[in-house]
Write a protein that holds these residues in place. Structure first.
Motif, PDB file in Angstrom:
ATOM      1  N   GLU A   1       0.822  -1.208   0.000  1.00 45.59           N
ATOM      2  CA  GLU A   1       0.000   0.000   0.000  1.00 45.59           C
ATOM      3  C   GLU A   1       0.858   1.261   0.000  1.00 45.59           C
ATOM      4  O   GLU A   1       0.489   2.273  -0.605  1.00 45.59           O
ATOM      5  CB  GLU A   1      -0.939  -0.001   1.213  1.00 45.59           C
ATOM      6  N   VAL A   2       2.006   1.214   0.660  1.00 51.95           N
ATOM      7  CA  VAL A   2       2.930   2.348   0.627  1.00 51.95           C
ATOM      8  C   VAL A   2       3.401   2.593  -0.805  1.00 51.95           C
ATOM      9  O   VAL A   2       3.451   3.732  -1.281  1.00 51.95           O
ATOM     10  CB  VAL A   2       4.134   2.108   1.564  1.00 51.95           C
ATOM     11  N   MET A   3       3.767   1.521  -1.513  1.00 52.08           N
ATOM     12  CA  MET A   3       4.179   1.652  -2.910  1.00 52.08           C
ATOM     13  C   MET A   3       3.070   2.281  -3.756  1.00 52.08           C
ATOM     14  O   MET A   3       3.305   3.229  -4.518  1.00 52.08           O
ATOM     15  CB  MET A   3       4.508   0.281  -3.505  1.00 52.08           C
TER      16      MET A   3
ATOM     17  N   GLN B   1       3.193   6.223  -5.530  1.00 44.90           N
ATOM     18  CA  GLN B   1       3.228   6.384  -6.981  1.00 44.90           C
ATOM     19  C   GLN B   1       1.885   6.815  -7.571  1.00 44.90           C
ATOM     20  O   GLN B   1       1.713   6.783  -8.780  1.00 44.90           O
ATOM     21  CB  GLN B   1       3.698   5.098  -7.626  1.00 44.90           C
ATOM     22  N   SER B   2       0.942   7.209  -6.701  1.00 44.84           N
ATOM     23  CA  SER B   2      -0.314   7.743  -7.234  1.00 44.84           C
ATOM     24  C   SER B   2      -0.782   8.920  -6.385  1.00 44.84           C
ATOM     25  O   SER B   2      -0.203  10.006  -6.473  1.00 44.84           O
ATOM     26  CB  SER B   2      -1.378   6.644  -7.340  1.00 44.84           C
ATOM     27  N   THR B   3      -1.764   8.745  -5.539  1.00 45.36           N
ATOM     28  CA  THR B   3      -2.392   9.893  -4.871  1.00 45.36           C
ATOM     29  C   THR B   3      -1.819  10.211  -3.503  1.00 45.36           C
ATOM     30  O   THR B   3      -2.064  11.277  -2.966  1.00 45.36           O
ATOM     31  CB  THR B   3      -3.896   9.630  -4.687  1.00 45.36           C
ATOM     32  N   GLY B   4      -1.059   9.306  -2.908  1.00 46.04           N
ATOM     33  CA  GLY B   4      -0.705   9.459  -1.501  1.00 46.04           C
ATOM     34  C   GLY B   4       0.573  10.220  -1.257  1.00 46.04           C
ATOM     35  O   GLY B   4       1.409  10.396  -2.133  1.00 46.04           O
ATOM     36  N   THR B   5       0.739  10.707  -0.027  1.00 42.48           N
ATOM     37  CA  THR B   5       1.993  11.242   0.480  1.00 42.48           C
ATOM     38  C   THR B   5       2.066  10.819   1.932  1.00 42.48           C
ATOM     39  O   THR B   5       1.288   9.977   2.388  1.00 42.48           O
ATOM     40  CB  THR B   5       2.082  12.768   0.289  1.00 42.48           C
ATOM     41  N   PHE B   6       3.021  11.379   2.704  1.00 44.55           N
ATOM     42  CA  PHE B   6       3.202  10.872   4.062  1.00 44.55           C
ATOM     43  C   PHE B   6       2.120  11.340   5.018  1.00 44.55           C
ATOM     44  O   PHE B   6       2.020  10.860   6.149  1.00 44.55           O
ATOM     45  CB  PHE B   6       4.592  11.270   4.580  1.00 44.55           C
TER      46      PHE B   6
ATOM     47  N   LEU C   1       7.526   5.807 -16.908  1.00 47.08           N
ATOM     48  CA  LEU C   1       8.682   5.470 -16.077  1.00 47.08           C
ATOM     49  C   LEU C   1       8.646   6.195 -14.735  1.00 47.08           C
ATOM     50  O   LEU C   1       9.013   5.626 -13.705  1.00 47.08           O
ATOM     51  CB  LEU C   1       9.974   5.810 -16.824  1.00 47.08           C
ATOM     52  N   ALA C   2       8.219   7.452 -14.743  1.00 48.47           N
ATOM     53  CA  ALA C   2       8.109   8.192 -13.479  1.00 48.47           C
ATOM     54  C   ALA C   2       7.147   7.497 -12.525  1.00 48.47           C
ATOM     55  O   ALA C   2       7.313   7.551 -11.301  1.00 48.47           O
ATOM     56  CB  ALA C   2       7.645   9.617 -13.744  1.00 48.47           C
ATOM     57  N   THR C   3       6.162   6.814 -13.084  1.00 46.43           N
ATOM     58  CA  THR C   3       5.143   6.152 -12.273  1.00 46.43           C
ATOM     59  C   THR C   3       5.578   4.773 -11.799  1.00 46.43           C
ATOM     60  O   THR C   3       5.496   4.457 -10.610  1.00 46.43           O
ATOM     61  CB  THR C   3       3.833   6.035 -13.077  1.00 46.43           C
ATOM     62  N   ILE C   4       6.048   3.939 -12.713  1.00 50.57           N
ATOM     63  CA  ILE C   4       6.345   2.546 -12.352  1.00 50.57           C
ATOM     64  C   ILE C   4       7.757   2.344 -11.843  1.00 50.57           C
ATOM     65  O   ILE C   4       8.054   1.324 -11.211  1.00 50.57           O
ATOM     66  CB  ILE C   4       6.094   1.611 -13.545  1.00 50.57           C
ATOM     67  N   ALA C   5       8.657   3.288 -12.129  1.00 46.51           N
ATOM     68  CA  ALA C   5      10.067   3.119 -11.752  1.00 46.51           C
ATOM     69  C   ALA C   5      10.654   4.439 -11.270  1.00 46.51           C
ATOM     70  O   ALA C   5      11.774   4.800 -11.633  1.00 46.51           O
ATOM     71  CB  ALA C   5      10.866   2.573 -12.929  1.00 46.51           C
ATOM     72  N   GLY C   6       9.898   5.138 -10.444  1.00 46.26           N
ATOM     73  CA  GLY C   6      10.325   6.449  -9.970  1.00 46.26           C
ATOM     74  C   GLY C   6      10.792   6.430  -8.528  1.00 46.26           C
ATOM     75  O   GLY C   6      11.650   5.637  -8.139  1.00 46.26           O
ATOM     76  N   ASN C   7      10.173   7.274  -7.707  1.00 49.30           N
ATOM     77  CA  ASN C   7      10.617   7.453  -6.331  1.00 49.30           C
ATOM     78  C   ASN C   7      10.473   6.216  -5.457  1.00 49.30           C
ATOM     79  O   ASN C   7      11.071   6.154  -4.378  1.00 49.30           O
ATOM     80  CB  ASN C   7       9.837   8.599  -5.671  1.00 49.30           C
ATOM     81  N   LEU C   8       9.716   5.245  -5.896  1.00 48.90           N
ATOM     82  CA  LEU C   8       9.498   4.080  -5.038  1.00 48.90           C
ATOM     83  C   LEU C   8      10.801   3.350  -4.714  1.00 48.90           C
ATOM     84  O   LEU C   8      10.919   2.680  -3.682  1.00 48.90           O
ATOM     85  CB  LEU C   8       8.469   3.119  -5.634  1.00 48.90           C
TER      86      LEU C   8
ATOM     87  N   LEU D   1      13.803  -3.677  -3.965  1.00 47.56           N
ATOM     88  CA  LEU D   1      12.653  -3.385  -4.821  1.00 47.56           C
ATOM     89  C   LEU D   1      13.116  -3.427  -6.269  1.00 47.56           C
ATOM     90  O   LEU D   1      14.078  -2.751  -6.643  1.00 47.56           O
ATOM     91  CB  LEU D   1      12.050  -2.020  -4.485  1.00 47.56           C
ATOM     92  N   ARG D   2      12.441  -4.244  -7.060  1.00 45.57           N
ATOM     93  CA  ARG D   2      12.856  -4.470  -8.447  1.00 45.57           C
ATOM     94  C   ARG D   2      11.625  -4.620  -9.341  1.00 45.57           C
ATOM     95  O   ARG D   2      10.735  -5.423  -9.059  1.00 45.57           O
ATOM     96  CB  ARG D   2      13.708  -5.740  -8.513  1.00 45.57           C
TER      97      ARG D   2
END
Length: 418
Positions: A22-24, A28-33, A99-106, A115-116
């Motif tokens: 759920e953190v991931m 990568q969508s609507t959430g922040t801390f 790429l920013a979505t699936i392979a970004g800050n996560l 994480l891969r």
């Protein structure tokens, strides 16, 4: 029906798997801390990523990567395969924003010690936006004039420092030897000692001269890697000069630049993946080739490096074999790409390569396996072809070498190395 992107991951985390997933999805969508104004239930319902699969694997006592924030005590680091689903309307059919979505800050989330990205499924809108390889296997074979066997090639060596006078001699020897394909080394693009325009002129003069003599026009992949405008100029020069292939360092210029090249190319794009080791060598980080090759094909490369079996690189044979098969597996209804087998290749690698690929639709690039053959380059080319003939006929190298002296010499020279 809503279009969505499915991205699969291998994760390692000291937290419960459901919480980590759920953190991931949130990151990568609507959430922040912390919840923020405007983050309504309606917005989350429309734009949030979803966790669609969690497959628990094993556990370990030690984190694979540093700086993960573990809960108090002595936690177990849980491993799992996780699949997330992202609504396409979050970013649209755009390679950079995908790429920013699936392979970004996560990759930087402190809840993870591994994480891969392992795989990717894309909706039809991407196919509408990105047409993929223009030439693929069939177009490459037509330009090279090679059918019903692999395309056999080599690399200009030494990689850098070769003066144009020696380029001329080497290309003449290779073209007259009956070689199908030659590529620039990725280190050589437009150096002062062999400027690109002059190199194209010299190489194409020798290729055309040999074609007039032998009736066979060798394909040469000129390295056009550079800034956006520079790549266009270099491509146009190769096409105008009668060349039949260009090469680009995919990771050097980025997927968007490759897609831009695909939008105007008149020639097959030979995709080199240098820097790939930094993206994949750690099994708990980066991405798998299964995911990577889909991005490359979407961008529009016609050929894609996979390494070769028994190569000088760290990638195990099982992974190389999987990479070759990935390239030959249809994607988005087609998007055919020709895998390029390279590094420490010689006639003896044909049989395991054929067993791995179960296909002849590959480019096998051998440096020393051709150029260092004791019978000369032409004998080296013939030995490579004979290795594949043995593979297809189900014979051992030794059996086929009994009546093929070029293959026998290759076995005597290279068979005991490494």
């Amino acid at each position: 029906m809503e279009e969505r992107v499915l991205a699969s991951y291998y994760i390692e985390t000291p937290y419960p798997l459901e919480q980590a997933a759920e953190v991931m999805a949130g990151e990568q969508s609507t959430g922040t801390f912390v919840s923020v104004p405007g983050e309504t239930e309606e917005l989350k319902e429309r734009h949030a990523a979803r966790v669609v699969r969690i497959e628990p694997l094993d556990e370990t006592d030690r984190p694979s990567l540093p700086h993960a924030l573990a809960p108090a005590g002595s936690p177990k680091y849980r491993r799992a395969n996780v699949t997330l689903s992202f609504p396409l309307h979050n970013f649209g059919p755009s390679l950079p924003n995908l790429l920013a979505t699936i392979a970004g800050n996560l990759y930087e989330l402190r809840e993870f010690s591994g994480l891969r990205l392992t795989d990717l499924e894309l909706p039809a809108s991407f196919a509408a936006k990105y047409p993929g390889p223009r030439f693929g296997i069939a177009g490459t074979r037509k330009l090279a004039g090679v059918y019903e066997r692999p395309i056999i090639g080599t690399i200009v060596k030494p990689s850098i420092g070769l003066p144009l006078t020696e380029y001329r001699t080497l290309v003449r020897e290779l073209a007259e030897a009956g070689l199908d394909f030659v590529k620039d080394d990725e280190l050589c693009a437009d150096p002062p000692y062999a400027p690109f325009a002059e190199r194209v002129r010299v190489v194409m003069e020798e290729i055309e001269r040999a074609a007039d003599k032998t009736g066979k026009k060798m394909m040469y992949a000129f390295n056009i890697t550079g800034d956006i405008d520079e790549m266009r100029r270099n491509h146009d020069l190769v096409a105008k000069s009668g060349g039949t292939c260009v090469m680009v360092g995919i990771n050097n210029v980025g997927f968007a630049a490759v897609a831009h090249l695909r939008s105007y190319t008149e020639l097959p794009i030979h995709g080199h993946r240098n820097q790939w080791g930094a993206m994949t060598r750690c099994p708990q980080l980066g991405m798998s080739f299964t995911a990577y090759q889909k991005l490359c094909r979407l961008a529009g490369v016609d050929h894609l490096h996979t390494n070769g079996l028994n190569s000088k690189f760290a990638e195990p044979n099982e992974q190389v074999a999987r990479s070759i098969r990935d390239c030959l597996t249809p994607f988005l209804g087609g998007y055919e790409v020709m895998p390029v087998l390279s590094s420490a290749q010689w006639a003896g690698t044909a049989i395991p390569s054929y067993e791995a690929a179960q296909s002849l639709d590959v480019i096998q690039v051998a440096g020393g396996g051709i150029l260092a053959h004791p019978g000369g380059a032409a004998a080296g080319v013939r030995s490579m072809q004979q290795g594949w003939e043995a593979a297809v006929r189900g014979q051992t190298l030794e059996q086929y070498a009994a009546i093929h002296p070029e293959l026998r010499q290759a076995i005597e020279t290279f068979g005991k190395k490494g």
